[in-house]
Design a protein around this motif. Sequence first.
Motif, short mmCIF file in Angstrom:
data_model
loop_
_atom_site.label_atom_id
_atom_site.label_comp_id
_atom_site.label_asym_id
_atom_site.label_seq_id
_atom_site.Cartn_x
_atom_site.Cartn_y
_atom_site.Cartn_z
N LEU A 359 0.84 -1.20 0.00
CA LEU A 359 0.00 0.00 0.00
C LEU A 359 0.87 1.24 0.00
O LEU A 359 1.93 1.27 0.62
CB LEU A 359 -0.82 0.08 1.30
N GLN A 360 0.38 2.29 -0.65
CA GLN A 360 0.97 3.62 -0.48
C GLN A 360 0.03 4.36 0.46
O GLN A 360 -1.17 4.49 0.16
CB GLN A 360 1.06 4.36 -1.82
N ARG A 394 3.96 10.18 -3.30
CA ARG A 394 2.62 9.81 -3.70
C ARG A 394 1.55 10.51 -2.85
O ARG A 394 0.44 10.06 -2.77
CB ARG A 394 2.44 8.31 -3.58
N GLU A 396 -1.12 13.36 -1.54
CA GLU A 396 -2.16 14.06 -2.31
C GLU A 396 -1.63 15.41 -2.79
O GLU A 396 -1.82 15.80 -3.92
CB GLU A 396 -3.41 14.23 -1.45
N THR A 404 5.36 3.55 2.13
CA THR A 404 4.95 2.26 1.57
C THR A 404 4.79 1.27 2.72
O THR A 404 5.69 1.15 3.56
CB THR A 404 6.02 1.73 0.59
N THR A 425 -9.00 0.48 -0.57
CA THR A 425 -9.00 1.36 -1.73
C THR A 425 -9.78 2.65 -1.47
O THR A 425 -9.44 3.70 -2.01
CB THR A 425 -9.62 0.62 -2.94
N THR A 426 -10.84 2.56 -0.65
CA THR A 426 -11.66 3.76 -0.41
C THR A 426 -11.26 4.50 0.87
O THR A 426 -11.82 5.54 1.19
CB THR A 426 -13.15 3.39 -0.33
N HIS A 431 -3.37 5.92 -0.19
CA HIS A 431 -3.29 6.55 -1.51
C HIS A 431 -3.58 5.53 -2.61
O HIS A 431 -4.31 5.79 -3.54
CB HIS A 431 -1.91 7.17 -1.73
N SER A 432 -2.99 4.35 -2.49
CA SER A 432 -3.26 3.30 -3.49
C SER A 432 -2.82 1.93 -2.97
O SER A 432 -1.94 1.83 -2.11
CB SER A 432 -2.51 3.61 -4.80
N THR A 434 -0.97 -1.08 -4.27
CA THR A 434 -0.14 -1.29 -5.47
C THR A 434 0.16 -2.77 -5.73
O THR A 434 0.66 -3.10 -6.81
CB THR A 434 1.18 -0.52 -5.35
#
Length: 442
Positions: A359-360, A394, A396, A404, A425-426, A431-432, A434
């Motif tokens: 994850l980021q 990464r 916003e 990470t 994810t939400t 952030h993402s 990956t």
Amino acid sequence: MIEYRNLRIALLGAGSVGAQVADQLLTHGDELAARVGAGLELVGVAVRDVDAPRTADIPRELLTANAEELILGADIVVELMGGLEPARTLILQALNSGADVITANKALLATHGPELFEAAEQVGAQLYYEAAVGGAIPIIRPLRDSLAGDRVTRILGIVNGTTNFILDRMDKHGETMEQALATATELGYAEADPTADVGGYDAAQKAGILASLAFHTLVPASAVHREGITEVTLDDVRAARKAGYVVKLLAICEKIVDPATLKEGVSARVYPALVPEEHPLAAVHGANNAVFVEAEAAGPLMFYGAGAGGIQTASAVLGDVVSAARRHVVGGPGVAESTHANLPVLPISAVTTRYQITLQVADQPGVLATIATLFSEHGVSVETVEQSVVSGQRGEAADAPAATLVIGTHEASEADLAATVAALTTSTVVHSVTGVLRVEGL
Ligand code: NAP
């Protein structure tokens, strides 16, 4: 002293494998005949173009473009043309005429296997296919014969040399997926269209064959859950190494309990997975193949070697030729494929395994606690967390601090994991997502 009549062998195809089989039969035929107790006569070789240049020294009079005519009167037909048609029709014709058939054609077996085995059983002929999985590696006969008295519980296979080569290049040479695929193409390990390999289709066909044999249950390739390697990134491979794993495309065939019915079933699946560095499969490099079999009494066994190559694959084909020829000499009916267990083939949702999720996230206080809560709310228990700061990459805002996180889980169901990933994810602190890779071989 050989007293039995000569056995007539018809060879369909003289490409990479067929040319080597022809060559071996022509140069070592006498030695093979001595092992069989009957002469082995190569009566002809069917090809598309009889005038095309050949790598093997096949006498011109043996070559024919008329495969149908060639198989008439043959005792043993060796199909090395590949593809579904005319291979299927020719094999059915050969079996119906009472010939034993040898094939290396996994695509055909995965699609029309039941029809072919049924035809063989009807006439008491035998269909051999040692070369269809793992090239030179003996794995079909060990599963069908040597382990017939045991109960196989799980198979983990590296059964596609191209993808193993690519993942190995990424791991050892730090190449990206695109670079490694280009290297594989340049060195002849990948086809011009690599979809069958990198998309996991070839491995899924082999998984279906292995699962059917190991669990005495019909497992068509269409029932095998399939994910290829195209989504695997160099970052995934590096993160895996850091956590003590190697990424491998695995064909997994397993007897599991269906959580819905609490009854035993078969899971057959293909996906890139993390394999612990100390597992024997982690040491399978380059384009090699290996099949790791776990059986109740035998324990773990590993079958390793060249998964492709003309001469290597010819070794497995010729082993089948000798077996078929011996059966002719000794007599007796063909042994039917055993599907007596007839277990249900379970969907991927029935599987539980471990996962590694990358994850980021925002690098701020309380993020870890928020994420841990999210996992536990969805029934997934976190085993390890590794954090590294990638400040300002990464976030916003362009300079917002980011980190990470690599999270390893305990065993969790596919459904719980999917719900966790959807929630991640939400989440406002993520952030993402990956990377999501399963961990196998523990
Ligand atoms: P290949 O090099 O493409 O050779 C195919 C041969 O079949 C050629 O000689 C071709 O004739 C002949 N052929 C194709 N269609 C024909 C038709 N309609 N009528 C008559 N002859 C026809 O294939 P391969 O690599 O040897 O593979 C053969 C089989 O072994 C495939 O099922 C493959 O999946 C399997 N296998 C291959 C490997 C490997 O390392 N190559 C490993 C394991 C399993 P022409 O020569 O005239 O074109």
